[in-house]
Scaffold this motif. Structure first.
Motif, PDB file in Angstrom:
ATOM      1  N   ILE A   1      52.719  27.291  39.808  1.00  0.00           N
ATOM      2  CA  ILE A   1      52.538  25.887  39.495  1.00  0.00           C
ATOM      3  C   ILE A   1      51.579  25.291  40.516  1.00  0.00           C
ATOM      4  CG2 ILE A   1      53.674  23.657  39.210  1.00  0.00           C
ATOM      5  CD1 ILE A   1      56.295  25.405  38.792  1.00  0.00           C
ATOM      6  N   LEU A   2      50.431  24.828  40.041  1.00  0.00           N
ATOM      7  CA  LEU A   2      49.441  24.199  40.906  1.00  0.00           C
ATOM      8  C   LEU A   2      49.552  22.683  40.771  1.00  0.00           C
ATOM      9  CD1 LEU A   2      46.232  26.356  40.249  1.00  0.00           C
ATOM     10  CD2 LEU A   2      47.822  26.517  42.181  1.00  0.00           C
ATOM     11  N   ASP A   3      49.663  22.019  41.899  1.00  0.00           N
ATOM     12  CA  ASP A   3      49.631  20.558  41.911  1.00  0.00           C
ATOM     13  C   ASP A   3      48.171  20.118  41.947  1.00  0.00           C
ATOM     14  OD1 ASP A   3      52.353  20.412  41.885  1.00  0.00           O
ATOM     15  OD2 ASP A   3      52.580  19.996  44.018  1.00  0.00           O
ATOM     16  N   VAL A   4      47.772  19.343  40.955  1.00  0.00           N
ATOM     17  CA  VAL A   4      46.371  18.938  40.829  1.00  0.00           C
ATOM     18  C   VAL A   4      46.296  17.436  40.549  1.00  0.00           C
ATOM     19  CG1 VAL A   4      45.664  21.211  39.991  1.00  0.00           C
ATOM     20  CG2 VAL A   4      46.317  19.439  38.345  1.00  0.00           C
ATOM     21  N   ALA A   5      45.168  16.852  40.858  1.00  0.00           N
ATOM     22  CA  ALA A   5      44.996  15.409  40.626  1.00  0.00           C
ATOM     23  C   ALA A   5      44.881  15.094  39.140  1.00  0.00           C
ATOM     24  CB  ALA A   5      43.760  14.917  41.373  1.00  0.00           C
ATOM     25  N   ASP A   6      44.252  15.990  38.373  1.00  0.00           N
ATOM     26  CA  ASP A   6      44.016  15.749  36.956  1.00  0.00           C
ATOM     27  C   ASP A   6      44.382  17.002  36.159  1.00  0.00           C
ATOM     28  OD1 ASP A   6      43.010  15.321  34.405  1.00  0.00           O
ATOM     29  OD2 ASP A   6      41.218  14.284  35.099  1.00  0.00           O
ATOM     30  N   PRO A   7      45.626  17.106  35.665  1.00  0.00           N
ATOM     31  CA  PRO A   7      46.040  18.302  34.932  1.00  0.00           C
ATOM     32  C   PRO A   7      45.190  18.610  33.700  1.00  0.00           C
ATOM     33  CG  PRO A   7      47.959  17.007  35.573  1.00  0.00           C
ATOM     34  CD  PRO A   7      46.754  16.167  35.862  1.00  0.00           C
ATOM     35  N   THR A   8      44.739  17.582  33.001  1.00  0.00           N
ATOM     36  CA  THR A   8      43.939  17.815  31.799  1.00  0.00           C
ATOM     37  C   THR A   8      42.608  18.488  32.147  1.00  0.00           C
ATOM     38  OG1 THR A   8      44.925  15.904  30.688  1.00  0.00           O
ATOM     39  CG2 THR A   8      42.834  16.728  29.822  1.00  0.00           C
ATOM     40  N   ALA A   9      41.945  17.972  33.174  1.00  0.00           N
ATOM     41  CA  ALA A   9      40.676  18.565  33.603  1.00  0.00           C
ATOM     42  C   ALA A   9      40.889  19.974  34.154  1.00  0.00           C
ATOM     43  CB  ALA A   9      40.021  17.682  34.666  1.00  0.00           C
ATOM     44  N   ALA A  10      41.959  20.159  34.917  1.00  0.00           N
ATOM     45  CA  ALA A  10      42.238  21.478  35.483  1.00  0.00           C
ATOM     46  C   ALA A  10      42.556  22.484  34.380  1.00  0.00           C
ATOM     47  CB  ALA A  10      43.391  21.391  36.473  1.00  0.00           C
ATOM     48  N   ARG A  11      43.315  22.058  33.382  1.00  0.00           N
ATOM     49  CA  ARG A  11      43.651  22.958  32.274  1.00  0.00           C
ATOM     50  C   ARG A  11      42.388  23.368  31.525  1.00  0.00           C
ATOM     51  NH1 ARG A  11      47.273  20.118  30.540  1.00  0.00           N
ATOM     52  NH2 ARG A  11      49.013  21.204  31.521  1.00  0.00           N
ATOM     53  N   SER A  12      41.481  22.430  31.333  1.00  0.00           N
ATOM     54  CA  SER A  12      40.226  22.751  30.669  1.00  0.00           C
ATOM     55  C   SER A  12      39.428  23.765  31.471  1.00  0.00           C
ATOM     56  CB  SER A  12      39.407  21.461  30.488  1.00  0.00           C
ATOM     57  OG  SER A  12      38.139  21.744  29.928  1.00  0.00           O
ATOM     58  N   PHE A  13      39.400  23.586  32.806  1.00  0.00           N
ATOM     59  CA  PHE A  13      38.668  24.527  33.649  1.00  0.00           C
ATOM     60  C   PHE A  13      39.256  25.930  33.552  1.00  0.00           C
ATOM     61  CE2 PHE A  13      38.533  26.934  37.593  1.00  0.00           C
ATOM     62  CZ  PHE A  13      37.162  27.099  37.744  1.00  0.00           C
ATOM     63  N   TYR A  14      40.575  26.053  33.719  1.00  0.00           N
ATOM     64  CA  TYR A  14      41.183  27.386  33.761  1.00  0.00           C
ATOM     65  C   TYR A  14      41.136  28.093  32.413  1.00  0.00           C
ATOM     66  CZ  TYR A  14      42.581  26.500  38.519  1.00  0.00           C
ATOM     67  OH  TYR A  14      42.546  26.239  39.866  1.00  0.00           O
ATOM     68  N   THR A  15      41.187  27.338  31.338  1.00  0.00           N
ATOM     69  CA  THR A  15      41.064  27.947  30.020  1.00  0.00           C
ATOM     70  C   THR A  15      39.637  28.440  29.795  1.00  0.00           C
ATOM     71  OG1 THR A  15      42.787  26.495  29.125  1.00  0.00           O
ATOM     72  CG2 THR A  15      41.324  27.565  27.544  1.00  0.00           C
ATOM     73  N   THR A  16      38.669  27.624  30.162  1.00  0.00           N
ATOM     74  CA  THR A  16      37.262  27.973  29.969  1.00  0.00           C
ATOM     75  C   THR A  16      36.824  29.096  30.902  1.00  0.00           C
ATOM     76  OG1 THR A  16      36.754  25.708  29.297  1.00  0.00           O
ATOM     77  CG2 THR A  16      34.903  27.084  29.983  1.00  0.00           C
ATOM     78  N   ALA A  17      37.186  28.976  32.175  1.00  0.00           N
ATOM     79  CA  ALA A  17      36.699  29.932  33.170  1.00  0.00           C
ATOM     80  C   ALA A  17      37.393  31.283  33.082  1.00  0.00           C
ATOM     81  CB  ALA A  17      36.877  29.350  34.567  1.00  0.00           C
ATOM     82  N   PHE A  18      38.736  31.270  33.008  1.00  0.00           N
ATOM     83  CA  PHE A  18      39.491  32.514  33.131  1.00  0.00           C
ATOM     84  C   PHE A  18      40.367  32.855  31.933  1.00  0.00           C
ATOM     85  CE2 PHE A  18      39.478  31.039  37.794  1.00  0.00           C
ATOM     86  CZ  PHE A  18      38.258  31.653  38.039  1.00  0.00           C
ATOM     87  N   GLY A  19      40.560  31.906  31.026  1.00  0.00           N
ATOM     88  CA  GLY A  19      41.441  32.169  29.890  1.00  0.00           C
ATOM     89  C   GLY A  19      42.898  32.250  30.279  1.00  0.00           C
ATOM     90  N   LEU A  20      43.276  31.631  31.400  1.00  0.00           N
ATOM     91  CA  LEU A  20      44.660  31.678  31.864  1.00  0.00           C
ATOM     92  C   LEU A  20      45.503  30.661  31.106  1.00  0.00           C
ATOM     93  CD1 LEU A  20      44.094  31.980  35.707  1.00  0.00           C
ATOM     94  CD2 LEU A  20      44.885  33.774  34.154  1.00  0.00           C
ATOM     95  N   ASP A  21      46.745  31.063  30.800  1.00  0.00           N
ATOM     96  CA  ASP A  21      47.618  30.176  30.050  1.00  0.00           C
ATOM     97  C   ASP A  21      49.033  30.207  30.617  1.00  0.00           C
ATOM     98  OD1 ASP A  21      48.754  28.541  28.166  1.00  0.00           O
ATOM     99  OD2 ASP A  21      48.778  30.043  26.588  1.00  0.00           O
ATOM    100  N   THR A  22      49.829  31.195  30.203  1.00  0.00           N
ATOM    101  CA  THR A  22      51.251  31.193  30.556  1.00  0.00           C
ATOM    102  C   THR A  22      51.510  31.457  32.038  1.00  0.00           C
ATOM    103  OG1 THR A  22      51.390  33.540  29.940  1.00  0.00           O
ATOM    104  CG2 THR A  22      51.938  31.914  28.255  1.00  0.00           C
ATOM    105  N   GLN A  23      50.613  32.189  32.722  1.00  0.00           N
ATOM    106  CA  GLN A  23      50.857  32.499  34.126  1.00  0.00           C
ATOM    107  C   GLN A  23      50.639  31.302  35.040  1.00  0.00           C
ATOM    108  OE1 GLN A  23      48.323  33.721  32.248  1.00  0.00           O
ATOM    109  NE2 GLN A  23      47.998  35.910  32.634  1.00  0.00           N
ATOM    110  N   LEU A  24      49.859  30.347  34.578  1.00  0.00           N
ATOM    111  CA  LEU A  24      49.440  29.239  35.432  1.00  0.00           C
ATOM    112  C   LEU A  24      49.875  27.928  34.798  1.00  0.00           C
ATOM    113  CD1 LEU A  24      47.796  29.053  38.089  1.00  0.00           C
ATOM    114  CD2 LEU A  24      45.820  28.466  36.677  1.00  0.00           C
ATOM    115  N   ARG A  25      50.611  27.126  35.576  1.00  0.00           N
ATOM    116  CA  ARG A  25      51.067  25.826  35.091  1.00  0.00           C
ATOM    117  C   ARG A  25      50.554  24.748  36.036  1.00  0.00           C
ATOM    118  NH1 ARG A  25      54.730  26.546  31.020  1.00  0.00           N
ATOM    119  NH2 ARG A  25      55.375  28.715  30.752  1.00  0.00           N
ATOM    120  N   LEU A  26      50.373  23.565  35.496  1.00  0.00           N
ATOM    121  CA  LEU A  26      49.726  22.493  36.242  1.00  0.00           C
ATOM    122  C   LEU A  26      50.610  21.256  36.258  1.00  0.00           C
ATOM    123  CD1 LEU A  26      46.274  23.024  34.553  1.00  0.00           C
ATOM    124  CD2 LEU A  26      46.918  23.800  36.841  1.00  0.00           C
ATOM    125  N   ARG A  27      50.626  20.575  37.405  1.00  0.00           N
ATOM    126  CA  ARG A  27      51.462  19.394  37.578  1.00  0.00           C
ATOM    127  C   ARG A  27      50.662  18.339  38.325  1.00  0.00           C
ATOM    128  NH1 ARG A  27      56.889  20.445  40.812  1.00  0.00           N
ATOM    129  NH2 ARG A  27      55.391  20.836  42.468  1.00  0.00           N
TER     130      ARG A  27
END
Length: 208
Positions: A8-34
C-alpha cells in the motif's frame, strides 16, 4: 509460510498514481494506493524492483515509465550482475527494473517475473532476527549485508539491505526523514519494524 499480499503506497493523488502504474508497469492487484499528505523528504528507505527476463523488456518498462512521467535516476545499462535501470515515479517511489540476462533471447514483453520490496535498514542482522521472530523464513543471507526471505507463492518478495547501500544502488542520497509512505499488507500481523516500516494484517478499506 508468511506471505505479502499487497503493498500500500500513500500518495497525494491516488487517481494520478493509479494511471501511472497501470500505464508504466501494468500493476494492479499487487499494488494499492491510499490518499495521504504525511510529510516525507528525501530517500524514503525502500525501493521496489521489477525482475524481468531480458534487457529489451527492461528498456520497454523504463521507457514506458519515463513517458508516463517518471524521472530517470540511473539509465538502463549493463553491470556485473546483468542489466537494469532505476526510475522515480511521480509519487516519489523508486523503482528498479532489472534482469540477470545480458543479451536478448527474444523480443520485449510486458511480463514481470517478480516484484521485490527492498527495505533499507540500519542493522540487517537485527532486522533479520525481528522478522524471523514474526514467522518469516530466511531464503538467502549474506551476513550483515543482505537478507532475502522465502515468501512461497506470495506476489511480493521481501529483502533487507543496508540503507546507505540501497540508496547508492538507487542513485540517490541516503538522507531522508518523515513517513515511509508504505504499508506492507500480509499474513505476518500488524506491527511496525525497527526501522519504522508498518505492516497490516488486513488491507485498509480506503486502499481497496
Amino acid at each position: 509460510m508468511t506471505s505479502i499480499d499487497s503493498l500500500i503506497l500513500d500518495v497525494a493523488d491516488p487517481t494520478a498514481a493509479r494511471s501511472f502504474y497501470t500505464t508504466a508497469f501494468g500493476l494492479d492487484t499487487q499494488l494499492r494506493l491510499r490518499a495521504s499528505q504525511e510529510p516525507t523528504t528525501g530517500f524514503r528507505g525502500f525501493t521496489l524492483s521489477l525482475t524481468v527476463s531480458r534487457p529489451a523488456t527492461v528498456n520497454g518498462f523504463v521507457d514506458a515509465a519515463l513517458d508516463a512521467g517518471a524521472t530517470a535516476l540511473k539509465p538502463a545499462a549493463k553491470s556485473l550482475w546483468g542489466y537494469g535501470g532505476v526510475v522515480q515515479a511521480p509519487d516519489g517511489t523508486i523503482w528498479k527494473i532489472a534482469t540477470s540476462a545480458k543479451k536478448d533471447t527474444g523480443p520485449a514483453t510486458r511480463q514481470i517475473d517478480q516484484l521485490v520490496l527492498l527495505l533499507g535498514v540500519a542493522d540487517v542482522s537485527a532486522s533479520k532476527r525481528f522478522y524471523v521472530d514474526r514467522g518469516l523464513t530466511v531464503a538467502k543471507s549474506f551476513g550483515p549485508v543482505y537478507v532475502e526471505f522465502a515468501t512461497g507463492s506470495s506476489p511480493v518478495k521481501l529483502a533487507l539491505y543496508k540503507r546507505r547501500a540501497l540508496a547508492k544502488d538507487a542513485g540517490v542520497s541516503p538522507d531522508g526523514s518523515g513517513s515511509h509512505r508504505l504499508v506492507i499488507g500480509g499474513t505476518a500481523g500488524t506491527f511496525t519494524d525497527p526501522d519504522g516500516f508498518a505492516w497490516a494484517a488486513e488491507r485498509p478499506a480506503a486502499a481497496r
